[in-house]
Design a protein around this motif. Structure first.
Motif, mmCIF file in Angstrom:
data_model
loop_
_atom_site.group_PDB
_atom_site.id
_atom_site.type_symbol
_atom_site.label_atom_id
_atom_site.label_comp_id
_atom_site.label_asym_id
_atom_site.label_seq_id
_atom_site.Cartn_x
_atom_site.Cartn_y
_atom_site.Cartn_z
ATOM 1 N N ALA A 135 0.768 -1.039 0.049
ATOM 2 C CA ALA A 135 0.122 0.085 -0.168
ATOM 3 C C ALA A 135 1.011 1.192 -0.232
ATOM 4 C CB ALA A 135 -0.846 -0.057 1.157
ATOM 5 N N VAL A 136 1.940 1.188 0.891
ATOM 6 C CA VAL A 136 2.860 2.378 0.989
ATOM 7 C C VAL A 136 3.624 2.529 -0.357
ATOM 8 C CG1 VAL A 136 4.806 2.981 2.033
ATOM 9 C CG2 VAL A 136 2.798 2.612 3.432
ATOM 10 N N ALA A 137 3.898 1.412 -0.937
ATOM 11 C CA ALA A 137 4.774 1.621 -2.374
ATOM 12 C C ALA A 137 3.992 2.185 -3.281
ATOM 13 C CB ALA A 137 5.234 0.351 -2.614
ATOM 14 N N ALA A 138 2.553 1.746 -3.292
ATOM 15 C CA ALA A 138 1.583 2.471 -4.272
ATOM 16 C C ALA A 138 1.325 3.968 -4.074
ATOM 17 C CB ALA A 138 0.536 1.464 -4.076
ATOM 18 N N LEU A 139 1.766 4.466 -3.180
ATOM 19 C CA LEU A 139 1.217 6.007 -2.885
ATOM 20 C C LEU A 139 2.069 6.855 -4.033
ATOM 21 C CD1 LEU A 139 1.652 6.153 1.008
ATOM 22 C CD2 LEU A 139 -0.446 6.311 -0.164
ATOM 23 N N PRO A 140 1.144 7.885 -4.285
ATOM 24 C CA PRO A 140 1.994 8.946 -5.392
ATOM 25 C C PRO A 140 3.115 9.537 -4.761
ATOM 26 C CG PRO A 140 -0.094 9.836 -4.554
ATOM 27 C CD PRO A 140 0.094 8.276 -3.776
ATOM 28 N N ALA A 141 3.983 9.927 -5.320
ATOM 29 C CA ALA A 141 4.977 10.883 -4.982
ATOM 30 C C ALA A 141 4.423 12.273 -4.887
ATOM 31 C CB ALA A 141 6.143 10.830 -5.820
ATOM 32 N N GLY A 142 5.262 13.131 -4.271
ATOM 33 C CA GLY A 142 4.673 14.512 -4.059
ATOM 34 C C GLY A 142 4.518 14.800 -2.804
ATOM 35 N N GLY A 143 4.063 16.288 -2.657
ATOM 36 C CA GLY A 143 4.320 16.846 -1.174
ATOM 37 C C GLY A 143 3.662 16.097 -0.202
ATOM 38 N N LYS A 144 2.478 15.562 -0.404
ATOM 39 C CA LYS A 144 1.640 14.994 0.703
ATOM 40 C C LYS A 144 2.113 13.603 1.191
ATOM 41 C CE LYS A 144 -1.263 18.580 1.206
ATOM 42 N NZ LYS A 144 -1.547 19.168 2.337
ATOM 43 N N ARG A 145 3.203 12.926 0.434
ATOM 44 C CA ARG A 145 3.678 11.401 0.474
ATOM 45 C C ARG A 145 3.939 11.276 1.951
ATOM 46 N NH1 ARG A 145 5.093 6.958 -2.294
ATOM 47 N NH2 ARG A 145 6.587 5.774 -0.989
ATOM 48 N N THR A 146 4.886 11.864 2.586
ATOM 49 C CA THR A 146 5.274 11.585 3.825
ATOM 50 C C THR A 146 4.098 11.577 4.845
ATOM 51 O OG1 THR A 146 7.371 12.919 3.576
ATOM 52 C CG2 THR A 146 6.907 12.408 5.579
ATOM 53 N N VAL A 205 7.549 17.499 10.095
ATOM 54 C CA VAL A 205 9.023 18.140 10.757
ATOM 55 C C VAL A 205 10.172 16.979 9.870
ATOM 56 C CG1 VAL A 205 10.364 17.219 12.763
ATOM 57 C CG2 VAL A 205 8.168 18.419 13.008
ATOM 58 N N LEU A 206 9.472 15.692 9.508
ATOM 59 C CA LEU A 206 10.323 14.885 8.920
ATOM 60 C C LEU A 206 10.811 15.220 7.293
ATOM 61 C CD1 LEU A 206 8.918 11.261 9.076
ATOM 62 C CD2 LEU A 206 11.223 11.843 10.109
ATOM 63 N N ASP A 207 9.962 16.081 6.667
ATOM 64 C CA ASP A 207 10.125 16.697 5.477
ATOM 65 C C ASP A 207 11.249 17.808 5.778
ATOM 66 O OD1 ASP A 207 8.797 14.739 3.609
ATOM 67 O OD2 ASP A 207 6.683 16.180 4.015
ATOM 68 N N ARG A 208 11.050 18.296 6.443
ATOM 69 C CA ARG A 208 12.085 19.522 6.791
ATOM 70 C C ARG A 208 13.319 19.020 6.997
ATOM 71 N NH1 ARG A 208 7.774 22.622 8.728
ATOM 72 N NH2 ARG A 208 7.606 21.677 10.664
ATOM 73 N N GLU A 209 13.439 17.854 7.930
ATOM 74 C CA GLU A 209 14.713 17.387 8.455
ATOM 75 C C GLU A 209 15.604 16.685 7.345
ATOM 76 O OE1 GLU A 209 16.541 17.676 11.463
ATOM 77 O OE2 GLU A 209 15.200 19.241 11.936
ATOM 78 N N MET A 210 14.667 15.872 6.586
ATOM 79 C CA MET A 210 15.474 15.218 5.615
ATOM 80 C C MET A 210 15.794 15.837 4.399
ATOM 81 S SD MET A 210 13.271 11.514 5.513
ATOM 82 C CE MET A 210 11.814 12.191 4.684
ATOM 83 N N THR A 211 15.461 17.265 4.275
ATOM 84 C CA THR A 211 15.843 17.922 3.232
ATOM 85 C C THR A 211 16.808 19.031 3.838
ATOM 86 O OG1 THR A 211 13.888 19.160 3.364
ATOM 87 C CG2 THR A 211 14.054 17.635 1.753
ATOM 88 N N ARG A 212 17.195 19.072 4.962
ATOM 89 C CA ARG A 212 17.820 20.216 5.763
ATOM 90 C C ARG A 212 19.457 19.900 5.315
ATOM 91 N NH1 ARG A 212 20.285 21.231 10.782
ATOM 92 N NH2 ARG A 212 20.541 19.080 10.894
ATOM 93 N N SER A 213 19.838 21.202 4.710
ATOM 94 C CA SER A 213 21.322 21.477 4.591
ATOM 95 C C SER A 213 21.630 20.265 3.353
ATOM 96 C CB SER A 213 22.163 21.386 5.578
ATOM 97 O OG SER A 213 22.215 20.206 6.373
ATOM 98 N N ARG A 214 20.790 20.076 2.289
ATOM 99 C CA ARG A 214 21.424 19.118 1.363
ATOM 100 C C ARG A 214 21.983 20.127 0.183
ATOM 101 N NH1 ARG A 214 18.889 14.436 2.551
ATOM 102 N NH2 ARG A 214 19.194 14.548 4.971
#
Lengths: 187, 187
Positions: free
Chosen positions: B66-77, B178-187
């Motif tokens: 089910a998780v693998a079938a989720l669309p990519a994009g802003g609301k995925r997390t 929070v996860l979205d912010r942290e996972m893209t922090r200082s990349r």
């Protein structure tokens, strides 16, 4: 004598689990006569609910004092969440866990445990928010304080079947750093 | 017949708890003779460990799909952590919780449960990191994936004695942001 009975109850819950706990075992452990025990706590449920309530409140108050005494400054958040994590990995958490899980399938017990859990939960939230200096009027901050408590509860559950204090520490340090960033974001 | 016995075991664990589960109750529920049941699972411990393993793996695989079938994009997390949260608030989690808590005070059971828990934990971590697109070579990201699983475990435990799906959703939405912010922090 009441306190001795309650401490003994938590010890027996931790060692033998809810199903293995009996009022007889507790009176023996506490060195209290069956008659005196039955006078204070007529049923096993009365005894275990009172014991978890007593110990949760006593240890919660100790934790609140310890947390309040922490110095301000850069490492404070780490110290607060580490203390919380240790608290939820302690024997008192194991005793509470036995009670919660037994209450899930025992309506009579649930009727006593649910209000206790609500009260303890509110108190833990209030204490944690104060310790973190969290301003809950900011959007999302209240949820982060709640998440912190749910996180240490999950870590506490994991710790009951494997000793993972190093893993717990790494996770909580990282979470503390995230909390510090989030709580000061866009102020 | 094996699958029927395992499904019935989880149902009985959820309804009656570990202490209230017996092989007799399970054979009755599954409509399987005592002899056939004992042939497949000689003891209660064999039965409950196999049942939790079977259901955890089956539901875990469903969740991963089910998780693998989720669309990519802003609301995925948000979608990923909400699905995880729902999974850990399901009856299969309640059955696993019964087993973990019983294993805490039962050495024989713990010897079977600890390796199962390790394997399931590793698999859940792998699946969650992949679903979140988490690059665990970045400092702190591995710990946030672990924290996500400990958080949903803590929320799952809370959900066993109170229905708090609205609270859970708010916390998980905030966590996802929070996860979205942290996972893209200082990349």
């Amino acid at each position: 004598m009441r306190a001795r009975l309650l401490e003994a109850t938590v010890d027996v819950l931790v060692e033998r689990g809810f199903a293995g706990t009996s009022t007889t075992l507790v009176s023996e452990r506490a060195g209290v006569s069956r008659g005196a025990q039955l006078h204070h706590f007529p049923t096993k449920n009365d005894l275990v609910v009172a014991a978890v309530e007593h110990l949760t409140e006593r240890r919660g108050a100790e934790l609140a004092q310890a947390v309040a005494a922490l110095p301000a400054g850069g490492k404070r958040t780490r110290a607060v969440v580490t203390m919380l994590g240790d608290h939820f990995a302690s024997p008192v958490f194991a005793a509470a866990l036995e009670l919660w899980v037994a209450a899930r399938t025992d309506e009579t017990l649930l009727a006593a445990v649910a209000p206790l859990e609500q009260r303890v939960g509110r108190e833990a939230h209030r204490m944690t928010a104060a310790a973190l200096g969290a301003d809950e009027s900011w959007p999302g901050v209240r949820e982060l304080v709640q998440a912190t408590l749910d996180l240490v509860r999950g870590l506490g559950l994991a710790s009951t079947i494997s000793d993972d204090s190093a893993r717990r520490r790494r996770i909580l340090h990282q979470w503390a750093d995230v909390l510090d960033r989030e709580m000061t974001r866009s102020r």
